[in-house]
Every structure is written in structure tokens, then in C-alpha cells.
Scaffold this motif. Structure first.
Motif, PDB file in Angstrom:
ATOM      1  N   GLU A 125       0.746  -1.183  -0.095  1.00 44.48           N
ATOM      2  CA  GLU A 125      -0.146  -0.007   0.097  1.00 44.48           C
ATOM      3  C   GLU A 125       1.004   1.122  -0.110  1.00 44.48           C
ATOM      4  O   GLU A 125       1.786   1.482   0.674  1.00 44.48           O
ATOM      5  CB  GLU A 125      -0.886  -0.061   1.289  1.00 44.48           C
ATOM      6  N   TYR A 126       0.532   2.151  -0.693  1.00 46.75           N
ATOM      7  CA  TYR A 126       0.985   3.457  -0.870  1.00 46.75           C
ATOM      8  C   TYR A 126       1.005   4.268   0.460  1.00 46.75           C
ATOM      9  O   TYR A 126       0.041   4.574   0.610  1.00 46.75           O
ATOM     10  CB  TYR A 126       0.872   4.236  -2.139  1.00 46.75           C
ATOM     11  N   LYS A 127       2.235   4.758   0.849  1.00 45.69           N
ATOM     12  CA  LYS A 127       2.180   5.683   2.080  1.00 45.69           C
ATOM     13  C   LYS A 127       2.980   7.000   1.620  1.00 45.69           C
ATOM     14  O   LYS A 127       4.084   7.116   1.185  1.00 45.69           O
ATOM     15  CB  LYS A 127       2.967   4.982   3.494  1.00 45.69           C
ATOM     16  N   ALA A 128       2.284   8.028   1.478  1.00 42.78           N
ATOM     17  CA  ALA A 128       2.898   9.216   1.065  1.00 42.78           C
ATOM     18  C   ALA A 128       3.516   9.824   1.953  1.00 42.78           C
ATOM     19  O   ALA A 128       3.552   9.660   3.268  1.00 42.78           O
ATOM     20  CB  ALA A 128       1.553  10.356   0.519  1.00 42.78           C
ATOM     21  N   PRO A 129       4.842  10.353   1.462  1.00 43.27           N
ATOM     22  CA  PRO A 129       5.692  11.306   2.327  1.00 43.27           C
ATOM     23  C   PRO A 129       4.935  12.315   3.315  1.00 43.27           C
ATOM     24  O   PRO A 129       4.037  12.873   2.972  1.00 43.27           O
ATOM     25  CB  PRO A 129       6.587  12.035   1.657  1.00 43.27           C
ATOM     26  N   ARG A 171      -4.013   9.600 -16.190  1.00 43.33           N
ATOM     27  CA  ARG A 171      -3.434  10.865 -16.275  1.00 43.33           C
ATOM     28  C   ARG A 171      -3.311  11.699 -15.193  1.00 43.33           C
ATOM     29  O   ARG A 171      -2.307  11.221 -14.252  1.00 43.33           O
ATOM     30  CB  ARG A 171      -4.657  11.650 -17.342  1.00 43.33           C
ATOM     31  N   GLU A 172      -3.905  12.759 -14.648  1.00 41.84           N
ATOM     32  CA  GLU A 172      -3.654  13.403 -13.615  1.00 41.84           C
ATOM     33  C   GLU A 172      -3.868  12.315 -12.268  1.00 41.84           C
ATOM     34  O   GLU A 172      -3.315  13.034 -11.331  1.00 41.84           O
ATOM     35  CB  GLU A 172      -4.786  14.649 -13.392  1.00 41.84           C
ATOM     36  N   GLY A 173      -4.666  11.550 -12.274  1.00 42.50           N
ATOM     37  CA  GLY A 173      -4.694  10.654 -11.245  1.00 42.50           C
ATOM     38  C   GLY A 173      -3.654   9.810 -10.772  1.00 42.50           C
ATOM     39  O   GLY A 173      -3.426   9.177  -9.946  1.00 42.50           O
ATOM     40  N   GLY A 174      -2.613   9.821 -11.920  1.00 43.12           N
ATOM     41  CA  GLY A 174      -1.543   8.987 -11.598  1.00 43.12           C
ATOM     42  C   GLY A 174      -0.490   9.279 -10.924  1.00 43.12           C
ATOM     43  O   GLY A 174      -0.050  10.809 -11.128  1.00 43.12           O
ATOM     44  N   ILE A 175       0.413   8.587 -10.135  1.00 48.07           N
ATOM     45  CA  ILE A 175       1.723   9.039  -9.612  1.00 48.07           C
ATOM     46  C   ILE A 175       2.874   8.661 -10.414  1.00 48.07           C
ATOM     47  O   ILE A 175       3.638   9.406 -10.816  1.00 48.07           O
ATOM     48  CB  ILE A 175       1.650   8.477  -8.272  1.00 48.07           C
ATOM     49  N   GLY A 176       3.033   7.359 -10.621  1.00 51.29           N
ATOM     50  CA  GLY A 176       4.167   7.003 -11.429  1.00 51.29           C
ATOM     51  C   GLY A 176       4.303   5.522 -11.423  1.00 51.29           C
ATOM     52  O   GLY A 176       3.808   4.706 -10.509  1.00 51.29           O
ATOM     53  N   ARG A 177       5.265   5.074 -12.360  1.00 48.82           N
ATOM     54  CA  ARG A 177       5.614   3.711 -12.471  1.00 48.82           C
ATOM     55  C   ARG A 177       7.016   3.293 -11.526  1.00 48.82           C
ATOM     56  O   ARG A 177       7.663   4.209 -11.242  1.00 48.82           O
ATOM     57  CB  ARG A 177       6.008   3.444 -13.870  1.00 48.82           C
ATOM     58  N   GLY A 189      14.571  -6.864  -4.652  1.00 51.50           N
ATOM     59  CA  GLY A 189      15.370  -5.560  -4.526  1.00 51.50           C
ATOM     60  C   GLY A 189      14.509  -4.361  -4.228  1.00 51.50           C
ATOM     61  O   GLY A 189      13.221  -4.378  -3.936  1.00 51.50           O
ATOM     62  N   PRO A 190      15.200  -3.108  -3.663  1.00 50.95           N
ATOM     63  CA  PRO A 190      14.281  -1.978  -3.227  1.00 50.95           C
ATOM     64  C   PRO A 190      13.487  -1.473  -4.219  1.00 50.95           C
ATOM     65  O   PRO A 190      13.807  -1.820  -5.466  1.00 50.95           O
ATOM     66  CB  PRO A 190      15.431  -1.065  -2.796  1.00 50.95           C
ATOM     67  N   ILE A 191      12.485  -0.785  -4.004  1.00 49.56           N
ATOM     68  CA  ILE A 191      11.519  -0.035  -4.746  1.00 49.56           C
ATOM     69  C   ILE A 191      11.886   1.216  -5.328  1.00 49.56           C
ATOM     70  O   ILE A 191      12.267   1.941  -4.471  1.00 49.56           O
ATOM     71  CB  ILE A 191      10.130  -0.093  -4.200  1.00 49.56           C
ATOM     72  N   TYR A 192      11.710   1.352  -6.316  1.00 51.03           N
ATOM     73  CA  TYR A 192      12.002   2.750  -7.009  1.00 51.03           C
ATOM     74  C   TYR A 192      10.942   3.139  -7.965  1.00 51.03           C
ATOM     75  O   TYR A 192      10.384   2.450  -8.586  1.00 51.03           O
ATOM     76  CB  TYR A 192      13.471   2.786  -7.731  1.00 51.03           C
ATOM     77  N   THR A 207       7.448  11.837  -3.414  1.00 53.82           N
ATOM     78  CA  THR A 207       6.762  10.806  -3.559  1.00 53.82           C
ATOM     79  C   THR A 207       7.546   9.427  -2.593  1.00 53.82           C
ATOM     80  O   THR A 207       8.596  10.021  -1.917  1.00 53.82           O
ATOM     81  CB  THR A 207       7.023   9.956  -4.856  1.00 53.82           C
ATOM     82  N   ALA A 208       7.063   8.532  -2.188  1.00 46.71           N
ATOM     83  CA  ALA A 208       7.309   7.439  -1.487  1.00 46.71           C
ATOM     84  C   ALA A 208       8.698   6.770  -1.542  1.00 46.71           C
ATOM     85  O   ALA A 208       9.241   6.447  -0.751  1.00 46.71           O
ATOM     86  CB  ALA A 208       6.430   6.431  -0.944  1.00 46.71           C
ATOM     87  N   PHE A 209       9.017   6.392  -2.725  1.00 49.28           N
ATOM     88  CA  PHE A 209      10.194   5.812  -3.078  1.00 49.28           C
ATOM     89  C   PHE A 209      11.111   6.909  -4.046  1.00 49.28           C
ATOM     90  O   PHE A 209      10.758   7.608  -4.725  1.00 49.28           O
ATOM     91  CB  PHE A 209       9.920   4.708  -3.876  1.00 49.28           C
ATOM     92  N   PRO A 210      12.329   6.200  -3.786  1.00 46.77           N
ATOM     93  CA  PRO A 210      13.483   7.172  -4.838  1.00 46.77           C
ATOM     94  C   PRO A 210      13.389   6.825  -6.367  1.00 46.77           C
ATOM     95  O   PRO A 210      12.717   5.711  -6.517  1.00 46.77           O
ATOM     96  CB  PRO A 210      14.697   6.898  -3.866  1.00 46.77           C
ATOM     97  N   PHE A 211      13.950   7.670  -7.119  1.00 49.13           N
ATOM     98  CA  PHE A 211      14.138   7.550  -8.248  1.00 49.13           C
ATOM     99  C   PHE A 211      15.037   6.635  -8.731  1.00 49.13           C
ATOM    100  O   PHE A 211      16.119   6.449  -7.956  1.00 49.13           O
ATOM    101  CB  PHE A 211      14.366   8.822  -9.239  1.00 49.13           C
ATOM    102  N   TYR A 212      14.889   5.556  -9.767  1.00 51.17           N
ATOM    103  CA  TYR A 212      16.054   4.617  -9.979  1.00 51.17           C
ATOM    104  C   TYR A 212      17.432   5.057 -10.160  1.00 51.17           C
ATOM    105  O   TYR A 212      18.354   4.384  -9.999  1.00 51.17           O
ATOM    106  CB  TYR A 212      15.528   3.705 -11.294  1.00 51.17           C
TER     107      TYR A 212
END
Length: 597
Positions: A125-129, A171-177, A189-192, A207-212
Motif C-alpha cells: 500500500e502506498y504511504k505518501a511522505p 492521467r492526472e490521477g497517476g503518480i508513477g511507475r 530488491g528495493p522499490i524505485y 513521492t514515497a520511493f526514490p528515483f531509480y
């Protein structure tokens, strides 16, 4: 004069009417002429002979330890692959409704595709910062994914999914892949994040995870870059993020292109397929595309469409061949020789069990089919593997033997002596829910068991189409429960000619008493079909339905069902089916020496 007539005619007939099969105006076409019978769960089509339907997970709300450990009952959108000697299947899950929070993504694995381990969480489950609020009008976080796996050129296996907002993940409802590595030892491995939605201002700071790119694993980063550069693989993402930054080479003026699948035709061109019968072509590996068009001979609604080149060198399309959005059944495969023209339909999954848990947009039937994407590692067997959800509740896979056949020639004589216990059963279509196993036992007998009050085990043997048939087999009712055991003989469309029913020691043929049996003792059964006259022993009766010929023998551990049907309410609130999370007393039936001539 004739030339003038043709010029005038062409001025009034749309260009699509002159479309040539295989051209940009009609990238693929179906010429078989069969259409779905909406009254029958199997659609009135012939079966893809030897297909095995396998329930991977059975949703269970009150006994979650028997399922996924969470008790969530909306399970959908599976993707699968094969890597390093193991099948991997990813699917999303919500507590009860489509696109309603919370949501997470699970992975389940198997060494043979037929026996699956318990699911584990791939993306939680996504936990926002802290300090990042849910933007209006959204009210929670969910997962959504059109692609599950990527086999990188350097040997890495990446698992991917898409975090978004409820209720609209697009679209606007998306956060990211998001992406993480699946290691050979089964750990991850870790989530990016690998790509943020181009419709909103998301980045590594909110966002909750770092960029790759922040990973210290250079091989992992190289695998991510290879994925981002692959125009065919990333086209699967287009309906979640339309690419305002120019990321996608395909321009979707329709805003209807959803759930991309693709394959290379025999002539080398790439066919892209979407829901609602859309298709397009690329001659340069996805760097440019023809204008997407609706293919008139492919009848479907909003269930996914899958296409692939199969291991036998032929081609297959898989989808629900009917334009009813909440009623997505049956699941079929079309086959052809060149990836352009398809001429045969075979049923992959023709069962629609009762939906045990009501939920928002939980459509009836087997839908959202996916297979193993081309270019990925393939199992060494000669099968087409497909995954899908049933009633958006349970996750299933199908093993479809190649080449796909829908007719049988010659007699049938099956004693199961050459089949290893527990191995696939050649030439039999098997439907086996988690609580209804179908297998060959240690005594080389076909065994059907059933402990599910709302589903059944089923085994079907297709035989040569004929007006006259003698069908014999040995049958033992080892133990039974409240449901009958039914043996049907049907025509090619699934219309029942004969039904031999066993329950409580009584035998009935088409509803008429015709003898008895004893539990634990073998019974020799001989059915004679002569046109529309059916005989068993001294009993004789007319066919249940008048047909031209027969070609299927079906064994089933429960009553024939035709509900839900296309009139069954899809969204009327209702409680879970009583007792659906508890197994019942197991019934068990043994079959041997099946002879049809």
C-alpha cells in the motif's frame, strides 16, 4: 462506363470499406464466421482440446490464511512471465471494489505453472511522505498496471507496477511507475520509481520511493534504462500516462487505446492490439505507427485483448468475443498461420461460477487475459500459457496445448495407464478450482474431487463428430456430498443431448430413473447415442435437445449451470454467498477405461 461507375462509387464508400486484410486499415481479420451465443457460458464454440484451467488463488475473506493472507476479494489484472525455470504471476488486489483504496500488488510463483505457491506482496500500500496530501478530487491510493515484468538484456528480471489515486488512476490521477528487481533466490530488491506521470508534478521530493537513478546497483540501472528505451514494452503504459512529454511514439487521438499487447506478424510488421477491437501496425519496431483502427471482425468490449506468436510458429488472439461489458465470457483463442488472417475459434475457459463477493465493477466471467510477452524467456513445453481473473475475484491460468485443435478424428480409448500420477492429462479439457482437484491418481484412474459448495470439478473429452456413438467407461462413486455427479453428452455447441445423473444411490437419464449404484463399487456405464435417441441399459429416452450430431463427453461434480447470465444484476448490493469461505464434505469420483466409438 464501368470505370466511371467505379469512380463514382468510390466517392460515396468510405476508404475502410475497401480495406485489405493486413493493411493499416485492417491489421488483422477473422474469417471463421462464428459468433458468440450469449445464452451459453462457453458461447457455443468448440473447445481448444486439452486445455487445463487452473485456479491460482481463491479469494477468502474470513479465512485469509487459505488464500493470500489478507482476505481481500477484488483480485484482477494479472500479468505473467517465465524466468530462470519458474513462472511468475503478478496481480493487483483491493479489499472489495475496483479502484477503491487501499490497494497493493502481489506475486505468486510456480515451477510448473500447474501448482502455485502462496502470494507475497511485491508493491505494498502506498504511504505518501509526511506533508504530502491527496490532491482533490481523489481520496486514496491504489495500484494499476498494464505491464508486470521486463527481461533486461543483461539478464535482470524487473517487476513493474503503477501507483495512482482513487478513483481514477489515469492521467492526472497517476503518480508513477515503480520498479524493483526480482532476484534468482526469490527475494526482491528495493522499490524505485522509474517514470512519473507526465500529467502532474511528481518527483523524488514528494513521492514515497526514490528515483531509480539513485540506486548504487549499476546493472539494475542499466536494466531500467533498457526498459525505458524499449518502445514496444513501454507502449503498454500509454493509457495510464498519455505522455505529455512526448515519451510515446504513438499518438492516441481517440483516448481509447487501453491495455496494449503486441506481436510480430510473419511478415515482420508489429501488430499492436487494444481493448474495444483497436489495432495498429509498425514497420520500424514501434518508432512509428499507423493510425489505430477498430477491426470490424473482432467483436469485444472492454476486456483485454491478447495476441502472440505461439511456439508452433502459428499465431493466437485471445479475448472475450462479445460486446457486453459486465458479462465477459467465454474466454477464447483465435488461431491463424500468418498473424493477419485468423480462421478458427477455440474455448480456453468456458466456466462462469457464482461470484461469491459483490463488489464495484466486478464483471462476470474470465477476463483481462495476458500471456508471456514475446522476447521473454519461454518454458520448454509446447503450450501457450495464459493468465486472467474470473469475476475479478479469483486468479487463474490456462495451459493450452499447441498446436491448438478444436476437432478430433478417430476413436477414443483412454485408460490413463501411461499418465504419471498428477501429470497433465492429454486431450482432456480440465477445469479445476482450488477446492475441486482433477488428476490421474496412483492407480492410473481419472479422479474428480469437490469440496466447494459453489463450484465444481469438470473434465471434458472431445471425440469425433458423429450422429451415432457408443460411449463406455468405468465409474466409482468413492464418496459424495450434497451435490450430484453429472455426465453429459453434448453437440459441438455445448447443447446437452444426454445427462446421466448420480446422487444418493439413484441413477437418472435425462430426468428418468434408470437404475442405481453403490458407493465404493465400480459401475460399468454404456451410453448409446443414435440421432436424438439415448439409451442406457434397458432405459431409452429422447435427447434433452435435438441436435445434428454429438462430439463431447463431460464429467462434472455438480449440477449444470447457466447462471449468472447476461441478465443477472451486476451491481445490486448483496451479502457474500453463505458459507463460501468454508469447504464442504469432499466428494470423490473415479473414472477409467473411457472408450468412444
Amino acid at each position: 462506363m464501368k470505370h466511371l461507375f467505379n469512380l463514382l462509387l468510390s466517392a460515396f464508400i468510405p476508404a475502410a470499406a475497401w480495406a485489405q486484410s493486413g493493411s493499416p486499415a485492417e491489421p488483422v481479420t477473422y474469417i471463421g464466421g462464428e459468433i458468440c451465443n450469449p445464452r451459453l457460458h462457453e458461447g457455443g464454440f468448440r473447445y481448444a482440446i486439452g486445455t487445463e484451467n487452473i485456479q491460482v488463488t481463491r479469494a477468502n475473506r474470513t479465512r485469509p490464511q487459505t488464500s493470500d493472507g489478507f482476505g481481500w476479494t477484488y483480485n484482477h489484472a494479472p500479468n505473467m512471465t517465465y524466468w530462470n525455470g519458474r513462472f511468475y504471476l503478478e496481480y493487483l488486489s483491493n479489499p472489495k471494489d475496483e479502484q477503491q483504496p487501499p490497494g497493493h500488488t502481489l506475486i505468486v510463483t510456480s515451477t510448473d505453472g500447474r501448482h502455485w505457491e502462496k502470494p507475497v506482496v511485491a508493491f505494498p500500500e502506498y504511504k505518501a511522505p509526511q506533508g504530502v496530501d491527496i490532491p482533490k478530487p481523489y481520496y486514496g491510493y491504489i495500484m494499476h498496471q498494464r505491464m508486470g515484468f521486463y527481461h533486461a538484456p543483461n539478464g535482470k528480471l524487473l517487476v513493474v507496477a503503477f501507483y495512482s489515486h482513487s478513483y481514477n488512476p489515469f492521467r492526472e490521477g497517476g503518480i508513477g511507475r515503480v520498479v524493483r528487481e526480482m532476484r534468482k533466490d526469490g527475494t526482491m530488491g528495493p522499490i524505485y520509481f522509474i517514470r512519473y506521470s507526465s500529467h502532474a508534478q511528481w518527483n523524488a521530493s514528494n513521492t514515497a520511493f526514490p528515483f531509480y537513478t539513485s540506486s548504487k546497483d549499476e546493472a539494475f540501472k542499466a536494466a531500467c534504462r533498457a526498459l525505458l528505451d524499449d518502445k514496444l514494452k513501454t507502449l503498454q503504459w500509454i493509457d495510464e500516462d498519455r505522455g505529455l512529454d512526448g515519451f510515446y511514439t504513438l499518438k492516441d487521438s481517440t483516448n481509447r487505446l487501453e491495455a496494449t499487447s503486441y506481436y510480430h506478424r510473419r511478415d515482420g510488421k508489429v501488430v499492436a492490439l487494444w481493448k474495444w477491437s483497436y489495432a495498429a501496425l509498425s514497420e520500424d519496431e514501434g518508432r512509428s505507427w499507423t493510425t489505430p483502427v477498430r477491426v470490424p471482425s473482432l467483436i469485444m468490449a472492454g476486456g483485454k485483448q491478447w495476441g502472440q506468436r505461439t511456439r508452433d510458429g502459428r499465431f493466437a488472439l485471445c479475448f472475450n468475443p462479445i460486446e457486453t461489458q459486465p458479462y465477459r465470457y467465454p474466454l477464447i483463442t483465435m488461431t491463424g498461420d500468418d498473424g493477419i488472417v485468423y480462421d478458427s475459434i477455440g474455448v480456453v475457459h468456458g466456466e462462469v461460477p457464482p461470484r461469491r463477493f459483490m463488489g464495484e465493477n466486478k464483471d462476470f466471467g474470465p477476463c483481462y487475459v495476458r500471456g508471456i510477452t514475446e522476447g521473454e524467456e519461454q518454458p520448454s513445453d509446447s503450450n501457450m500459457w495464459l493468465c486472467y481473473s474470473v469475476n475479478k475475484e479469483d486468479i487463474w491460468v490456462s495451459r493450452v496445448p499447441l498446436p491448438v485443435r478444436t476437432t478430433w478424428n478417430g476413436p477414443v480409448k483412454d485408460d490413463f495407464d501411461d499418465i504419471r500420477p498428477g501429470a497433465p492429462i492429454p486431450n482432456w479439457n480440465v477445469y479445476r478450482p482450488a477446492w475441486c482437484p482433477v488428476s490421474v491418481n496412483e492407480n492410473h484412474q481419472l479422479c474428480l474431487a469437490d469440496a466447494d459448495r459453489y463450484d465444481y470439478a469438470r473434465a471434458i473429452r472431445v471425440f469425433e463428430n458423429t450422429r451415432k456413438a457408443t460411449i463406455s467407461f468405468d465409474l466409482m462413486v468413492e464418496k459424495e456430498n450434497d451435490d450430484p455427479f453429472e455426465i453429459d453428452v453434448t453437440d459441438r455447441h455445448g447443447e446437452r443431448v444426454a445427462c446421466l445423473r448420480l446422487h444418493g444411490g439413484a441413477l437418472k437419464l435425462n430426468g428418468q430413473a434408470c437404475g442405481g449404484y453403490q458407493t465404493g463399487q465400480w459401475l460399468q456405464v454404456k451410453l448409446t447415442i443414435n440421432g436424438n435417441q439415448i439409451s442406457y441399459g434397458s432405459a431409452s429416452t429422447a435427447a434433452l435437445h435435438a441436435v445434428e450430431s454429438v462430439e463431447r463427453l463431460s464429467f462434472r461434480t455438480g449440477e449444470y449451470r447457466n447462471l449468472p447470465d447476461r441478465h443477472t444484476p451486476n451491481q445490486d448490493p448483496c451479502p457474500p454467498l453463505p458459507g463460501c469461505d468454508e469447504p464442504v464434505r469432499e466428494a470423490r469420483y473415479l473414472i477409467d477405461n473411457v472408450v468412444i466409438k
